[in-house]
Scaffold this active site. Structure first.
Site, PDB file in Angstrom:
ATOM      1  N   GLU A 139       4.590  -7.911   2.822  1.00 24.55           N
ATOM      2  CA  GLU A 139       4.961  -8.819   3.908  1.00 24.55           C
ATOM      3  C   GLU A 139       4.475  -8.283   5.249  1.00 24.55           C
ATOM      4  O   GLU A 139       3.988  -9.035   6.093  1.00 24.55           O
ATOM      5  CB  GLU A 139       6.481  -9.019   3.960  1.00 24.55           C
ATOM      6  CG  GLU A 139       7.053  -9.620   2.704  1.00 24.55           C
ATOM      7  CD  GLU A 139       7.481  -8.581   1.658  1.00 24.55           C
ATOM      8  OE1 GLU A 139       8.392  -8.889   0.877  1.00 24.55           O
ATOM      9  OE2 GLU A 139       6.912  -7.469   1.612  1.00 24.55           O
ATOM     10  N   CYS A 154       4.684  -2.500   3.107  1.00 22.23           N
ATOM     11  CA  CYS A 154       5.062  -3.632   2.265  1.00 22.23           C
ATOM     12  C   CYS A 154       4.032  -4.747   2.399  1.00 22.23           C
ATOM     13  O   CYS A 154       3.349  -4.874   3.427  1.00 22.23           O
ATOM     14  CB  CYS A 154       6.423  -4.170   2.678  1.00 22.23           C
ATOM     15  SG  CYS A 154       7.786  -3.026   2.405  1.00 22.23           S
ATOM     16  N   CYS A 180      11.492  -5.758   6.160  1.00 19.78           N
ATOM     17  CA  CYS A 180      10.573  -6.897   6.232  1.00 19.78           C
ATOM     18  C   CYS A 180      11.290  -8.177   6.633  1.00 19.78           C
ATOM     19  O   CYS A 180      10.708  -9.025   7.296  1.00 19.78           O
ATOM     20  CB  CYS A 180       9.818  -7.066   4.914  1.00 19.78           C
ATOM     21  SG  CYS A 180       8.509  -5.829   4.746  1.00 19.78           S
ATOM     22  N   ALA A 213       1.754   8.765  -0.989  1.00 23.88           N
ATOM     23  CA  ALA A 213       2.484   9.856  -1.639  1.00 23.88           C
ATOM     24  C   ALA A 213       3.721  10.250  -0.834  1.00 23.88           C
ATOM     25  O   ALA A 213       4.733  10.659  -1.408  1.00 23.88           O
ATOM     26  CB  ALA A 213       1.570  11.064  -1.848  1.00 23.88           C
ATOM     27  N   ALA A 214       3.647  10.117   0.473  1.00 27.87           N
ATOM     28  CA  ALA A 214       4.817  10.312   1.327  1.00 27.87           C
ATOM     29  C   ALA A 214       5.464   8.938   1.472  1.00 27.87           C
ATOM     30  O   ALA A 214       5.108   8.157   2.344  1.00 27.87           O
ATOM     31  CB  ALA A 214       4.415  10.878   2.684  1.00 27.87           C
ATOM     32  N   VAL A 265       0.868  -1.168   0.000  1.00 30.14           N
ATOM     33  CA  VAL A 265       0.000   0.000   0.000  1.00 30.14           C
ATOM     34  C   VAL A 265       0.905   1.218   0.000  1.00 30.14           C
ATOM     35  O   VAL A 265       1.506   1.547   1.022  1.00 30.14           O
ATOM     36  CB  VAL A 265      -0.938   0.014   1.237  1.00 30.14           C
ATOM     37  CG1 VAL A 265      -1.827   1.251   1.223  1.00 30.14           C
ATOM     38  CG2 VAL A 265      -1.772  -1.260   1.303  1.00 30.14           C
TER      39      VAL A 265
END
Length: 137
Positions: free
Chosen positions: A58, A56, A92, A49-50, A46
């Site tokens: 995972e 991630c 991750c 913009a920042a 997901v």
């Protein structure tokens, strides 16, 4: 312990990858893991913009596992469409380390199937984990 059902993980990662929110990179990733009770949990990336506040795939799968009551990763599969096998990023790898054993399989897949298989120890050797803390001191 029996071999995890990588077909089920592949199917779950494929389905969730289709729902990824990747408008900036156009690099959709799906991840699915199986927990100690046999439950399959999936997550997708997901973006935001920042950039630093994105999530991630995972991390999403691990959060889903924890929310469902799981505490141990038996195997995880990461699926992305890339010329080379895609493995978890460094952050991750550390997240996976919190809930997995050194011999936990980490599988890299593309849309056509499995591309590579590693263990957590191969991807994060000599790692730092919960056992390094002294409790009750």
């Amino acid at each position: 312990m029996t071999e995890p059902d990588f077909d089920a993980l592949f199917a779950a990662a494929t389905a969730v990858r289709a729902r990824a929110h990747a408008p900036y990179s156009s690099f959709a990733v799906g991840a699915a893991l199986v927990d100690d009770a046999g439950g399959v949990h999936a997550g997708c990336n997901v973006e935001n913009a920042a950039y630093p506040v994105g999530t991630c795939a995972e991390a999403g799968a691990i959060a889903a596992m924890i929310a469902a009551g799981g505490r141990q990763i038996r195997a995880i599969l990461v699926l992305a469409d890339s010329p080379a096998p895609v493995t978890p990023c460094g952050a991750c790898r550390q997240r996976i380390r919190e809930f997995a054993r050194p011999d936990t399989p980490i599988v890299s897949a593309g849309p056509d199937g499995v591309r590579a298989r590693y263990t957590l120890e191969q991807l994060l050797p000599a790692s730092f984990g919960p056992e390094h803390f002294v409790h009750g001191a």
